[in-house]
Scaffold this active site. Structure first.
Site, short mmCIF file in Angstrom:
data_model
loop_
_atom_site.label_atom_id
_atom_site.label_comp_id
_atom_site.label_asym_id
_atom_site.label_seq_id
_atom_site.Cartn_x
_atom_site.Cartn_y
_atom_site.Cartn_z
N LYS A 56 -2.09 3.20 13.59
CA LYS A 56 -2.59 2.10 14.42
C LYS A 56 -1.93 0.76 14.07
O LYS A 56 -1.89 -0.15 14.89
CB LYS A 56 -4.11 1.95 14.26
CG LYS A 56 -4.94 3.07 14.82
CD LYS A 56 -5.07 2.96 16.31
CE LYS A 56 -6.21 3.79 16.89
NZ LYS A 56 -6.54 5.05 16.26
N SER A 309 -1.83 11.49 11.30
CA SER A 309 -2.03 10.16 11.87
C SER A 309 -2.83 9.20 11.01
O SER A 309 -2.76 7.99 11.21
CB SER A 309 -2.69 10.29 13.25
OG SER A 309 -3.92 10.99 13.15
C1 LIG Z 1 -6.85 6.21 16.78
C2 LIG Z 1 -6.48 7.44 16.08
C3 LIG Z 1 -6.03 8.58 16.77
C4 LIG Z 1 -5.98 8.64 18.28
O1 LIG Z 1 -5.15 7.64 18.84
P1 LIG Z 1 -5.39 7.12 20.33
O2 LIG Z 1 -4.26 6.18 20.56
O3 LIG Z 1 -6.71 6.41 20.36
O4 LIG Z 1 -5.39 8.29 21.23
C5 LIG Z 1 -5.64 9.68 16.02
N1 LIG Z 1 -5.71 9.70 14.68
C6 LIG Z 1 -6.13 8.63 13.96
C7 LIG Z 1 -6.18 8.72 12.48
C8 LIG Z 1 -6.52 7.45 14.64
O5 LIG Z 1 -6.94 6.39 13.93
#
Ligand SMILES: *Cc1c(COP(=O)(O)O)cnc(C)c1O
Length: 329
Positions: A56, A309
């Site tokens: 993010k 992520s």
């Molecule tokens: C926000 C987030 C997602 C999903 O991302 P989007 O852009 O909202 O679809 C996936 N994994 C993590 C760790 C996140 O913080």
């Protein structure tokens, strides 16, 4: 009438230049366990090593750095399931910009306190992400702060798209990318970048069974509200906004398929990440491994990538899941 808008590869390239001095260019690490999933290679994009522990940071940095001086003086306000708010707070603090982060009561305490520690004003109010967004938009109007949506924002999508550029730089032979989807900024951004450069690549969305807003919306053919429920993948909670501008259309255009994971599958994804790959990932961050397992043998000999992520999981929750007997995996 909702205004339709899109994001271009050029905007992703511009984001790459804009955030280069603040974002981490994360490693793409080869798993030694591709055979477990019937693939010839599995590449892991280590966004758990991104600043503030989640991808993010890219979108938030791109959005805040794009603000002009006047907007910066008024500050920024956002709503978040945790990781976006933490990124916004961190970047704003580094630039000396005031920041307010609205959170719902579903956000785990570790994420709330991390944002407070950075020094942003934190407002915990509302039963779900939609309520937190409503609070942030009210503050935007009342205080003239710039609202930075966690996903449905041109600069946020373009910023997340820089992951797609790096993926193809490091692994030009990729056939399939598994990407977690909540508001869809990550999937939309990666879709814009990789499909422009390699249209035949497959992009597979991954969400949890409990409250998958983008999946329900794609099935319904329009942005749809779902009930937000507690899930191990807390970073995937939240709606896509009934007046969605970017991410719904981009996900519809670029996602080739969708996988929904049960809570058990998310837990065992976290165990796989830790025991097989040595990675500490939060539930949402580990979902790629569950998706790979579910689709075992769908890409025989293929080259797959997963997005690790996010890393932001409380120690207690992590130990309660990963410390359990590996026999239950
Ligand atoms: C926000 C987030 C997602 C999903 O991302 P989007 O852009 O909202 O679809 C996936 N994994 C993590 C760790 C996140 O913080």
């Amino acid at each position: 009438m909702t205004q339709r808008a899109t994001v271009s590869l050029d905007q992703v390239l511009e984001a790459q230049r804009r955030i280069a001095h603040v974002a981490v260019r994360t490693p793409l690490q080869r798993s030694r366990n591709a055979h477990l999933y019937g693939c010839s290679t599995v590449a892991m994009k280590l966004e758990n090593r991104q600043a503030t522990g989640a991808f993010k940071f890219r979108g938030a940095a791109n959005a805040i750095l794009a603000l002009d001086d006047e907007q910066r003086r008024h500050g920024v306000v956002t709503a978040s399931s945790g990781n976006h708010g933490r990124a916004v707070a961190h970047i704003a603090s580094g630039l000396g910009i005031p920041a307010i982060v609205c959170l719902s009561t579903l956000v785990p305490e570790t994420k709330v306190s991390a944002i407070r520690r950075i020094g942003a004003e934190v407002i915990v109010d509302g039963a779900d992400q939609d309520a937190a967004i409503a609070n942030a938009r009210r503050i935007e109007t009342e205080q003239g702060m710039a609202y930075i949506d966690p996903s449905d924002d041109l600069h946020v999508v373009a910023g997340q798209g820089t992951i797609g550029l790096e993926l193809l730089e490091d692994a030009p032979d990729l056939d399939v990318i598994f990407v977690q989807v909540s508001g869809g900024g990550l999937a939309a951004g990666i879709g814009v970048a990789v499909k422009a450069m390699k249209p035949e690549i497959k992009l597979i969305g991954v969400s949890m069974e409990l409250g998958a807003a983008m999946y329900s919306s794609l099935m319904a053919g329009r942005p749809t509200q779902v009930e937000e429920l507690r899930t191990l993948a807390d970073a995937l909670q939240g709606g896509i906004g009934l007046h969605n501008r970017y991410t719904f259309d981009l996900c519809r255009q670029h996602l080739d398929d969708f996988i929904l994971l049960s809570e058990d599958e998310i837990a065992s994804s976290m165990r796989s990440a830790f025991h097989d790959e040595g990675l500490v990932l939060e539930g949402a961050g580990a979902c790629g491994f569950g998706a790979l397992r579910r689709w075992k043998d769908r890409f025989p000999g293929g080259h797959a990538a997963v997005i690790c992520s996010g890393a932001n999981v409380g120690r207690e929750q992590f130990e309660s899941i990963v410390g359990q007997s590996a026999a239950t995996v």
